[in-house]
Each structure stands twice: as structure tokens, then as C-alpha cells.
Design a protein around this motif. Structure first.
Motif, PDB file in Angstrom:
ATOM      1  N   HIS A 260       0.849  -1.189   0.000  1.00 57.06           N
ATOM      2  CA  HIS A 260       0.000   0.000   0.000  1.00 57.06           C
ATOM      3  C   HIS A 260       0.893   1.250   0.000  1.00 57.06           C
ATOM      4  O   HIS A 260       1.881   1.303   0.748  1.00 57.06           O
ATOM      5  N   PRO A 261       0.562   2.258  -0.807  1.00 53.00           N
ATOM      6  CA  PRO A 261       1.402   3.464  -0.839  1.00 53.00           C
ATOM      7  C   PRO A 261       1.581   4.117   0.532  1.00 53.00           C
ATOM      8  O   PRO A 261       2.636   4.711   0.796  1.00 53.00           O
ATOM      9  N   CYS A 297     -10.828   6.882  -2.232  1.00 55.33           N
ATOM     10  CA  CYS A 297      -9.792   6.402  -1.310  1.00 55.33           C
ATOM     11  C   CYS A 297      -9.410   7.491  -0.315  1.00 55.33           C
ATOM     12  O   CYS A 297      -9.113   8.632  -0.705  1.00 55.33           O
ATOM     13  N   ALA A 300      -6.119   9.361  -1.036  1.00 55.91           N
ATOM     14  CA  ALA A 300      -5.948   9.926  -2.384  1.00 55.91           C
ATOM     15  C   ALA A 300      -5.191  11.260  -2.384  1.00 55.91           C
ATOM     16  O   ALA A 300      -4.332  11.498  -3.241  1.00 55.91           O
ATOM     17  N   CYS A 303      -1.409  10.530  -1.988  1.00 50.09           N
ATOM     18  CA  CYS A 303      -0.826   9.370  -2.669  1.00 50.09           C
ATOM     19  C   CYS A 303      -0.099   9.787  -3.954  1.00 50.09           C
ATOM     20  O   CYS A 303      -0.683  10.439  -4.814  1.00 50.09           O
ATOM     21  N   TYR A 305       0.592   7.943  -6.354  1.00 44.52           N
ATOM     22  CA  TYR A 305       0.143   7.127  -7.495  1.00 44.52           C
ATOM     23  C   TYR A 305      -1.330   7.347  -7.817  1.00 44.52           C
ATOM     24  O   TYR A 305      -1.941   6.560  -8.535  1.00 44.52           O
ATOM     25  N   VAL A 306      -1.928   8.407  -7.238  1.00 45.32           N
ATOM     26  CA  VAL A 306      -3.379   8.588  -7.351  1.00 45.32           C
ATOM     27  C   VAL A 306      -3.836   8.606  -8.818  1.00 45.32           C
ATOM     28  O   VAL A 306      -3.158   9.154  -9.691  1.00 45.32           O
ATOM     29  N   CYS A 310      -9.405   6.587  -8.162  1.00 44.41           N
ATOM     30  CA  CYS A 310      -9.223   6.655  -6.698  1.00 44.41           C
ATOM     31  C   CYS A 310     -10.094   7.743  -6.077  1.00 44.41           C
ATOM     32  O   CYS A 310     -10.378   7.709  -4.881  1.00 44.41           O
ATOM     33  N   PRO A 315     -11.528   1.793  -2.437  1.00 45.93           N
ATOM     34  CA  PRO A 315     -10.856   0.495  -2.602  1.00 45.93           C
ATOM     35  C   PRO A 315     -11.166  -0.449  -1.446  1.00 45.93           C
ATOM     36  O   PRO A 315     -11.092  -0.062  -0.287  1.00 45.93           O
ATOM     37  N   CYS A 328      -5.928  -1.194  -2.143  1.00 39.77           N
ATOM     38  CA  CYS A 328      -5.417  -0.238  -3.132  1.00 39.77           C
ATOM     39  C   CYS A 328      -5.698  -0.796  -4.520  1.00 39.77           C
ATOM     40  O   CYS A 328      -5.441  -1.979  -4.780  1.00 39.77           O
ATOM     41  N   PHE A 329      -6.208   0.064  -5.400  1.00 38.10           N
ATOM     42  CA  PHE A 329      -6.537  -0.402  -6.751  1.00 38.10           C
ATOM     43  C   PHE A 329      -5.314  -0.952  -7.488  1.00 38.10           C
ATOM     44  O   PHE A 329      -5.442  -1.838  -8.324  1.00 38.10           O
ATOM     45  N   LEU A 330      -4.135  -0.445  -7.145  1.00 39.07           N
ATOM     46  CA  LEU A 330      -2.925  -0.911  -7.832  1.00 39.07           C
ATOM     47  C   LEU A 330      -2.682  -2.401  -7.605  1.00 39.07           C
ATOM     48  O   LEU A 330      -2.012  -3.048  -8.394  1.00 39.07           O
TER      49      LEU A 330
HETATM   50 FE1  SF4 Z   1      -3.235   5.574  -3.930  1.00 39.84          FE
HETATM   51 FE2  SF4 Z   1      -5.348   5.016  -5.420  1.00 39.84          FE
HETATM   52 FE3  SF4 Z   1      -4.132   3.086  -4.075  1.00 39.84          FE
HETATM   53 FE4  SF4 Z   1      -5.581   4.939  -2.813  1.00 39.84          FE
HETATM   54  S1  SF4 Z   1      -6.329   3.399  -4.251  1.00 39.84           S
HETATM   55  S2  SF4 Z   1      -3.594   4.188  -2.219  1.00 39.84           S
HETATM   56  S3  SF4 Z   1      -5.118   6.760  -4.014  1.00 39.84           S
HETATM   57  S4  SF4 Z   1      -3.281   4.294  -5.772  1.00 39.84           S
END
Ligand code: SF4
Length: 338
Positions: A260-261, A297, A300, A303, A305-306, A310, A315, A328-330
Motif C-alpha cells: 500500500h502506498p 480512497c 488519495a 498518494c 500514485y493517485v 481513486c 478500494p 489499493c486499486f494498484l
Molecule cells: Fe493511492 Fe489510489 Fe491506491 Fe488509494 S487506491 S492508495 S489513491 S493508488
């Protein structure tokens, strides 16, 4: 007397605590604020599980909901289940819950004066803890209390039994609290920032003490904002952000490969693992106010990587395999379906 667990226990033999979909709100002038949002986790016997996150993320409210020590009002547990040794803690009558507190669930608070009465001598309080739960002669309770003060490293324990808490140093008071939390050999110990109020050398001693003193089968839930303490003490860690669990995994996995970021940012902000005393410097941006959480999120706005998605979708905490979860969507491609 400790309440007997119901006979219909069907959980795995080493499962101690199961928290499912716990949500806690606080009624404030700004309206009902969700301090804990659909949090689920479990603790096995003998495990040390860390709950980490910045101030106000909901980790203390989560942990204090287990023995129902969240002040109500203004707090309200609005949903969820907490099962401990076969007991449904949220519906357990207060007298039975009191039997479990202390006897089966020990709590170590950040500030010992939260738990110690300033008006009673240390020895009286330890003896009282034993006599509340066990039918033993007072003399036996006294002798056991002296032995525990000795075990937690208090010099001249017989003399200290007669001291009032204010006559002891902060480190000594925390040792008394540890003795009080462990003296009945509970199955679960909840330690809420147990070393935050102590200076650095005493912190290390108190952590060592907690590690040595708990029984081999005792589960420990350790709440901290300090990843150094997690590294030193825990088998598994859960990361909380703005009222939600965002990642969980073994300490080894989380430190070697945070997913997670927010966890990644927490680890990057650690000056050093070697001292075990690192404090979290601030991560860029602000933790969102619980009264004004962003859509989508919660992380967001901070983050790196937003993505557009997000800011629209929330998520879910997905299972990525045994003891590994991430919201996290990633990480969706890594999710395992049950
Ligand atoms: Fe970052 Fe999006 Fe993951 Fe949230 S869902 S942690 S904003 S990449």
C-alpha cells in the motif's frame, strides 16, 4: 471466576480473537464521526500483532473496543462482531465482561495513571486485581504481587508495594502496569502505545520486559505509531489510515515489500531500523479530518500514485493470500478469490 466459554466454539484451536466488520462512531458537535470503519482481523495464540498508523487513525479506538473500554457516549459501536475465546464480547453482560477483563484480557495503557489509582498504594492495587478474580488468601495474593514486582524489575519490591504511584518514576509506574496486566496470566494483552511516554532507554527495557513476561500462548495486540517498535516486537502488522485497515501482512513481508502506498511512505520515513527507536516523521500532506473524508480512497490526497478512479471509488481490503491484505486499486491484480 472466569466465565466459561460457550460450548459451541467452532473456531480453529489457536484462534484467540476475531473482529469482524467493526464500526465505531463518535457523536460530536460536527455530527457522527466514523472513527473505525468496517475493520476485521484476528489474533492467534502466541502471536504478537502490531496495529500501526498516525495519531487519530482509529487504532486506539479499535483496540479499546475489544474490552468495551471506549467511552459510550460519545462513542457507539454501530456494527460488527468481536469474538474472544468463544464469547461474543459485544453482547456479553457487563458483569461477565468484567470477569474477562483482567483475567483473560490484560490492558497496558500509554499513561499508567489512566489505570492506577493515585489514592491507593501499588501493593493494594495488585492484590485487589488478584482477589477480584481468584478466591485465594490475601497473604498469597500479596506474596504473588511482590514476586511480580520483582519479575518486572522493580528493586526492593516489598518496599515498593507500600508506595503510591506518584512516588514512582514513569518507567517504574509502567512496570507496575505491566505487572498488573499480566499478573492473572491473561490470554490476550492489549498494549496501547506502552512506551510512548517513556524516554528512549526505558522504552527498550519495557519492550524487552513485555516480550519476556507474556506467556508463550498469550496473544499480544501492540498499538503504536512507531515502525521501529513493530520491527522489534511483532510477528504480523496491520496498517490503519483514516479509520480503515489498508494493509496487513507478516512483518517480514511488509518491511521487504510494502504494497500500500501509505505503508511504503511510513517505511520510507523511518530514519533507521537499527535503533528500533525511530519515530515517524510527517508524510507530505495532512491526514483527512474524519468529518471531511474525501470521496473514494481516504489516502488519495497524499498518494503519489493517485488515479482518477481513486477519487470516485472506495478500494476494498482484498485478500492477497494468507495473512496478506491490501486496500489499493494498484494491487487488485494480486487479489485471490475465496
Ligand atoms: Fe493511492 Fe489510489 Fe491506491 Fe488509494 S487506491 S492508495 S489513491 S493508488
Amino acid at each position: 471466576m472466569r466465565p466459561e466459554p460457550p460450548s459451541s466454539m467452532s473456531e480453529p484451536a489457536d484462534l484467540l480473537l476475531s473482529v469482524r466488520d467493526l464500526s465505531v462512531v463518535f457523536d460530536t458537535d460536527e455530527g457522527a464521526l466514523t472513527a473505525v470503519d468496517r475493520v476485521s482481523f484476528s489474533i492467534r495464540r502466541g502471536e504478537v500483532v502490531g496495529l500501526v498508523g498516525e495519531s487519530g487513525c482509529g487504532k486506539s479506538v479499535t483496540s479499546m473496543s475489544i474490552p468495551r473500554l471506549v467511552p459510550m457516549p460519545p462513542g457507539r459501536i454501530v456494527s460488527g462482531e468481536i469474538e474472544f475465546l468463544g464469547h461474543d464480547l459485544l453482547s456479553l453482560p457487563i458483569p461477565e465482561l468484567r470477569e474477562l477483563r483482567g483475567a483473560e484480557i490484560g490492558v497496558i495503557f500509554q499513561e499508567p495513571m489512566t489505570a492506577l489509582s493515585p489514592l491507593h498504594r501499588v501493593g493494594e492495587q495488585l492484590v485487589e486485581t488478584i482477589l477480584l478474580h481468584e478466591k485465594v488468601p490475601k497473604r498469597e495474593a500479596w506474596e504473588r504481587s511482590v514476586r511480580w514486582l520483582e519479575k518486572v524489575g522493580i528493586p526492593d519490591p516489598e518496599e515498593r508495594m507500600l508506595a503510591y504511584p506518584f512516588e514512582l518514576s514513569g518507567g517504574m509506574r509502567q512496570r507496575v502496569m505491566i505487572a498488573m496486566a499480566l499478573i492473572l496470566e491473561p490470554s490476550l494483552v492489549i498494549a496501547d502505545e506502552p512506551t510512548t511516554a517513556l524516554d528512549v532507554t526505558i522504552q527498550a527495557q519495557v519492550l524487552d520486559l513485555m516480550r519476556e513476561m507474556r506467556g508463550a500462548d498469550t496473544g499480544l495486540l501492540l498499538i503504536t505509531h512507531d515502525m521501529g517498535v513493530i520491527w522489534e516486537m511483532c510477528d504480523r502488522v496491520m496498517v490503519m489510515y483514516a479509520s480503515r485497515l489498508v494493509e496487513e501482512g507478516s512483518v517480514k513481508d511488509i518491511f521487504s515489500q510494502p504494497l500500500h502506498p501509505y505503508t511504503e511512505a511510513l517505511l520510507k520515513s523511518m530514519p533507521s531500523l537499527s535503533t528500533g527507536q525511530a519515530r515517524l516523521p510527517s508524510i507530505p500532506g495532512q491526514v483527512p479530518s474524519l468529518s471531511n473524508l474525501p470521496a473514494g480512497c481516504n489516502f488519495a490526497d497524499r498518494c503519489p500514485y493517485v488515479m482518477d478512479r481513486c477519487r470516485q471509488e472506495d478500494p476494498r481490503l482484498l485478500s492477497l493470500g494468507q495473512d496478506r491484505r491490501c486496500a489499493c486499486f494498484l494491487r487488485e491484480p494480486l487479489a485471490v478469490t475465496a
